[in-house]
Design a protein around this motif. Structure first.
Motif, PDB file in Angstrom:
ATOM      1  N   ASP A  29      -8.313  -3.436   9.357  1.00 42.56           N
ATOM      2  CA  ASP A  29      -8.937  -2.935   8.123  1.00 42.56           C
ATOM      3  C   ASP A  29      -8.764  -1.416   8.087  1.00 42.56           C
ATOM      4  O   ASP A  29      -9.576  -0.659   8.599  1.00 42.56           O
ATOM      5  CB  ASP A  29     -10.421  -3.326   8.107  1.00 42.56           C
ATOM      6  N   ALA A  49      -8.741   0.602   5.516  1.00 41.99           N
ATOM      7  CA  ALA A  49      -9.648   1.348   4.629  1.00 41.99           C
ATOM      8  C   ALA A  49     -10.920   1.772   5.351  1.00 41.99           C
ATOM      9  O   ALA A  49     -11.525   2.793   5.023  1.00 41.99           O
ATOM     10  CB  ALA A  49      -9.997   0.489   3.410  1.00 41.99           C
ATOM     11  N   HIS A  54     -12.434   0.007  -1.296  1.00 41.63           N
ATOM     12  CA  HIS A  54     -12.117  -1.414  -1.164  1.00 41.63           C
ATOM     13  C   HIS A  54     -11.640  -1.913  -2.520  1.00 41.63           C
ATOM     14  O   HIS A  54     -12.437  -2.317  -3.365  1.00 41.63           O
ATOM     15  CB  HIS A  54     -13.354  -2.174  -0.682  1.00 41.63           C
ATOM     16  N   MET A  55     -10.319  -1.853  -2.691  1.00 41.22           N
ATOM     17  CA  MET A  55      -9.728  -2.179  -3.995  1.00 41.22           C
ATOM     18  C   MET A  55     -10.128  -3.581  -4.457  1.00 41.22           C
ATOM     19  O   MET A  55     -10.419  -3.797  -5.634  1.00 41.22           O
ATOM     20  CB  MET A  55      -8.199  -2.111  -3.908  1.00 41.22           C
ATOM     21  N   SER A  56     -10.151  -4.527  -3.523  1.00 48.85           N
ATOM     22  CA  SER A  56     -10.401  -5.924  -3.925  1.00 48.85           C
ATOM     23  C   SER A  56     -11.792  -6.087  -4.518  1.00 48.85           C
ATOM     24  O   SER A  56     -12.015  -6.940  -5.369  1.00 48.85           O
ATOM     25  CB  SER A  56     -10.230  -6.858  -2.729  1.00 48.85           C
ATOM     26  N   GLY A  86     -10.453   4.939   2.931  1.00 50.04           N
ATOM     27  CA  GLY A  86     -10.130   4.393   1.609  1.00 50.04           C
ATOM     28  C   GLY A  86     -11.258   3.594   1.010  1.00 50.04           C
ATOM     29  O   GLY A  86     -12.263   3.304   1.660  1.00 50.04           O
TER      30      GLY A  86
HETATM   31  N1  LIG Z   1      -7.812   1.624  -0.191  1.00 49.24           N
HETATM   32  C1  LIG Z   1      -6.548   1.232  -0.464  1.00 49.24           C
HETATM   33  N2  LIG Z   1      -6.226  -0.084  -0.349  1.00 49.24           N
HETATM   34  C2  LIG Z   1      -4.948  -0.463  -0.666  1.00 49.24           C
HETATM   35  C3  LIG Z   1      -4.001   0.477  -1.125  1.00 49.24           C
HETATM   36  N3  LIG Z   1      -2.860  -0.185  -1.411  1.00 49.24           N
HETATM   37  C4  LIG Z   1      -3.078  -1.471  -1.122  1.00 49.24           C
HETATM   38  N4  LIG Z   1      -4.322  -1.667  -0.655  1.00 49.24           N
HETATM   39  C5  LIG Z   1      -4.836  -2.951  -0.170  1.00 49.24           C
HETATM   40  O1  LIG Z   1      -5.893  -3.516  -0.899  1.00 49.24           O
HETATM   41  C6  LIG Z   1      -6.345  -4.610  -0.130  1.00 49.24           C
HETATM   42  C7  LIG Z   1      -7.800  -4.876  -0.420  1.00 49.24           C
HETATM   43  O2  LIG Z   1      -8.604  -3.913   0.236  1.00 49.24           O
HETATM   44  P1  LIG Z   1     -10.108  -4.271   0.612  1.00 49.24           P
HETATM   45  O3  LIG Z   1     -10.846  -4.494  -0.631  1.00 49.24           O
HETATM   46  O4  LIG Z   1     -10.634  -3.211   1.523  1.00 49.24           O
HETATM   47  O5  LIG Z   1      -9.893  -5.652   1.377  1.00 49.24           O
HETATM   48  P2  LIG Z   1     -10.781  -6.350   2.484  1.00 49.24           P
HETATM   49  O6  LIG Z   1     -11.029  -5.374   3.602  1.00 49.24           O
HETATM   50  O7  LIG Z   1     -10.111  -7.642   2.833  1.00 49.24           O
HETATM   51  O8  LIG Z   1     -12.098  -6.641   1.680  1.00 49.24           O
HETATM   52  P3  LIG Z   1     -13.601  -6.307   2.124  1.00 49.24           P
HETATM   53  O9  LIG Z   1     -13.888  -7.184   3.296  1.00 49.24           O
HETATM   54  O10 LIG Z   1     -14.407  -6.607   0.914  1.00 49.24           O
HETATM   55  O11 LIG Z   1     -13.624  -4.842   2.503  1.00 49.24           O
HETATM   56  C8  LIG Z   1      -6.055  -4.261   1.299  1.00 49.24           C
HETATM   57  O12 LIG Z   1      -5.154  -5.212   1.828  1.00 49.24           O
HETATM   58  C9  LIG Z   1      -5.423  -2.890   1.215  1.00 49.24           C
HETATM   59  O13 LIG Z   1      -4.426  -2.649   2.166  1.00 49.24           O
HETATM   60  C10 LIG Z   1      -4.371   1.857  -1.208  1.00 49.24           C
HETATM   61  O14 LIG Z   1      -3.574   2.725  -1.600  1.00 49.24           O
HETATM   62  N5  LIG Z   1      -5.651   2.183  -0.891  1.00 49.24           N
END
Ligand SMILES: Nc1nc2c(ncn2[C@@H]2O[C@H](COP(=O)(O)OP(=O)(O)OP(=O)(O)O)[C@@H](O)[C@H]2O)c(=O)[nH]1
Length: 297
Positions: free
Chosen positions: A8, A10, A58-60, A56
């Protein structure tokens, strides 16, 4: 491999501790509901990254919050809830949340005379932000219309008068001859130029509106301008349009002033910045006027 072992990035500490004003995603495909109709939109969703130590956001989490917009009619309260979810899902990371939606609003418009109707497209963006618990909504709407140059109309009338003097010199005036002359190309020896024009409206709305007054604002702007571009057109409609334009001569300054007056009276509008663009057929460049009200940048 299961989710627990996925790296992770971010969540790591940033190598360079620096807060960022806006981080998120632009151009997300999303259906939104406008007046009960599903409309294809593009969304830009973001938050501030106020924790400069965090690598970073959390885009998702932003992406998933947008699902709330799929079912319910788009309204300020719904936008507020989405933005609040952006912040709740970034507790400790972000204090400001932003959402921009871009879509075309299609409105069915009647012809001027015939019973026909047709669709008209209004490019629209809605920008909502939640910052320090303050919620704001701004609209950007492009309204196309027709404008006819008053100077060109006056110059054309002068040429028509000159032609009349020439054609009827030393001749007794007969009603039938004048009528026939008026119906000939000699009778309209010059025509004023007119142009397809656009009013680009940026409007800040009252913070506590129940609905987004999209259609009401477009209607207000169109009635202030007077000569909206048409959709389905028969000859009777075209003739009515020619008459409407002849009675509605305007420079871009006139259009900007009329819109200013109308939008000040539009319910729900707190401030605006408008820009009218007359895509002149006289030149290859545009005539442009801007006007603001209560607009602080
Ligand atoms: N922050 C960030 N994320 C990016 C970027 N480009 C792609 N991503 C991807 O976006 C995806 C979703 O990020 P998160 O929301 O942190 O995903 P996650 O950690 O599985 O979700 P949570 O458990 O909710 O934190 C990750 O696979 C990141 O690598 C970027 O430029 N910045």
């Amino acid at each position: 491999m299961n989710a627990l072992t996925l790296p992770d990035i971010a969540a790591q500490a940033s190598r360079q501790a620096l807060p960022l004003e806006w981080v998120g995603m632009c151009g997300i495909a999303l259906p939104v509901v406008i007046d009960g109709q599903r409309t294809a939109a593009k969304a830009d969703a973001g938050v501030s990254l106020d924790d400069g130590e965090a690598r970073g956001i959390h885009m998702s989490r932003l992406y998933l919050a947008l699902e709330m917009l799929e079912q319910e009619n788009l309204n300020p309260a719904l936008l507020h809830r989405v933005l609040q979810r952006f912040l709740d899902s970034h507790d400790g990371l972000a204090h400001s949340a932003y959402l921009r939606l871009h879509f075309d609003l299609l409105l069915k418009r009647p012809a001027l005379v015939s019973p026909l109707t047709g669709w008209k497209r209004y490019p629209l963006s809605i920008e909502a932000r939640l910052k320090n618990a303050m919620f704001h909504v701004e609209l950007k709407i492009d309204v196309p219309y027709s404008s006819t140059c008053p100077c060109s109309a006056a110059l054309s009338r002068q040429l028509i008068q000159q032609q009349f003097v020439e054609d009827f010199a030393n001749r007794p005036l007969q009603h039938a001859d004048v009528l026939a002359w008026l119906g000939s190309t000699q009778g309209i020896v010059a025509t004023p130029h007119s142009q397809r024009s656009t009013a680009e409206l940026r409007l800040r709305l009252d913070d506590f509106l129940d609905e987004l007054p999209l259609i009401a604002l477009i209607n207000d702007a169109e009635s202030a301008l007077g000569t909206a571009v048409q959709t389905a057109v028969k000859r009777a409609d075209e003739q009515a349009f020619a008459l409407a334009n002849g009675q509605n001569l305007m420079f871009c300054e006139d259009a900007a002033r009329r819109l200013n007056q109308a939008l000040r009276r539009s319910p729900g509008v707190n401030a605006f910045h408008l820009r009218v663009v007359h895509a002149e057929s006289l030149h290859a460049h545009d005539a442009v006027a801007e006007s603001r009200w209560n607009w602080e940048v």
